[in-house]
Design a protein around this motif. Structure first.
Motif: not given
Ligand code: MG
Length: 302
Positions: A185-194, A150-155, A198-201
């Motif tokens: 969900l994509v925005r939240e994930l990218v925000k968390a990972v970035a 099911g759903d995977i959390a960004p952590g 570095p977002v450019e990677r």
């Protein structure tokens, strides 16, 4: 933040591994030529996995060792282990990719080891020098949801992306493998990972299983992502294989970005021609929207 987007073409690997038709090496090389003509600068051409597991890619070495010698084009292959890396090197590749899953169950089913064991394996490939001098991409799949869990959390995705970059990966591609993401969900994930990388990677690898891949890509773009994985004409995901669905179509992303005034460097007419070739080679209609609609109404900036 640059307004140039880099598109990584994955039809030859992620697309073909989900098609029932097995293409000849010659057909694959012809399609690669067409993609190069359309000015794709990053083309994933195969995967060095067991031919028993993925017979569609059994000619990995032949494809990788017979690639055209074109300046400025990066050809890459998936390498699940040391044997794969050695074969990719022997074939002359300078770009490889390692992969794991944010879902423990998916990792166990797909790679027959835990996610931690996958990390340890890739870390050892780096520390033993097997990956020295290679450009290594790390894939994290099932970053939003998994068929088993099911759903995977960004952590956990943040931790895996960080670990892959720390061990030496040049970039990390975040895969919505079964296409269950939405723009929020994509925005939240990218925000968390970035927040940790570095977002450019970071790249986004989106599947169009439920029709949201392009919307998700544009959400990712707004969140700072400038690398996207796509498949020509949406190749992959044979309608006769349940659960297997194609990537975001290269032409659809290229067309949308051109309309949005974002540079990709791609030639839309030649991309469309490559998509027509892909459909002819696999012998079935392909799902890409621009592939089906044609490019006669085309934006000025392409
Ligand atoms: Mg995929």
């Amino acid at each position: 933040m640059s307004d140039c987007v880099r598109v990584v073409e994955v039809a030859l690997r992620d697309g073909l591994q989900n098609e029932t038709t097995v293409l000849s090496t010659q057909s694959k090389l012809a399609l690669i030529d067409a993609l190069v003509r359309a000015r794709l600068g990053d083309i994933e051409v195969t995967s060095f996995v067991s031919p028993k597991l993925i017979p569609q890619l059994a000619d990995a070495f032949d494809v990788a060792s017979r690639l055209p010698d074109v300046r400025g084009v990066n050809f890459s292959a998936l390498t699940p282990n040391a044997v794969g890396v050695r074969r990719a090197r022997r074939a002359g590749l300078s770009h490889v990719a390692v992969f794991l899953s944010a879902s423990r169950t998916h990792n166990l089913k797909n790679l027959h080891r835990t996610t931690e064991a996958s990390l340890d394996l890739y870390r050892s490939l780096f520390s033993e020098g097997l990956l020295s001098g290679l450009h290594v991409r790390g894939y994290v799949s099932t970053v939003i949801g998994c068929a088993y869990e099911g759903d995977i959390a960004p952590g956990p995705v943040v931790e895996l992306a960080e670990a892959l970059l720390d061990m030496g990966c040049a970039e990390v591609s975040l895969g919505d493998t079964i296409g269950v993401g939405s723009p929020r969900l994509v925005r939240e994930l990218v925000k968390a990972v970035a927040s940790a990388c570095p977002v450019e990677r970071l790249a986004l690898h989106l599947h169009d299983t439920r029709g949201l891949a392009l919307a998700n890509a544009l959400a990712g773009l707004e969140a700072g992502i400038r690398i996207f994985d796509t498949s020509i004409a949406g190749l992959g995901g044979c309608p006769f294989a349940p659960g297997a669905t194609g990537n975001l179509a290269t032409e659809d992303l290229a067309w949308a970005l051109a309309r949005e005034g974002v540079e990709t460097g791609l030639d839309l007419d030649l991309l469309w021609e490559a998509g027509v070739m892909a459909a002819r080679l696999v012998g079935r209609p392909l799902p890409g929207k621009v592939h089906q609609a044609g490019v006669r109404y085309r934006p000025e900036r392409v």
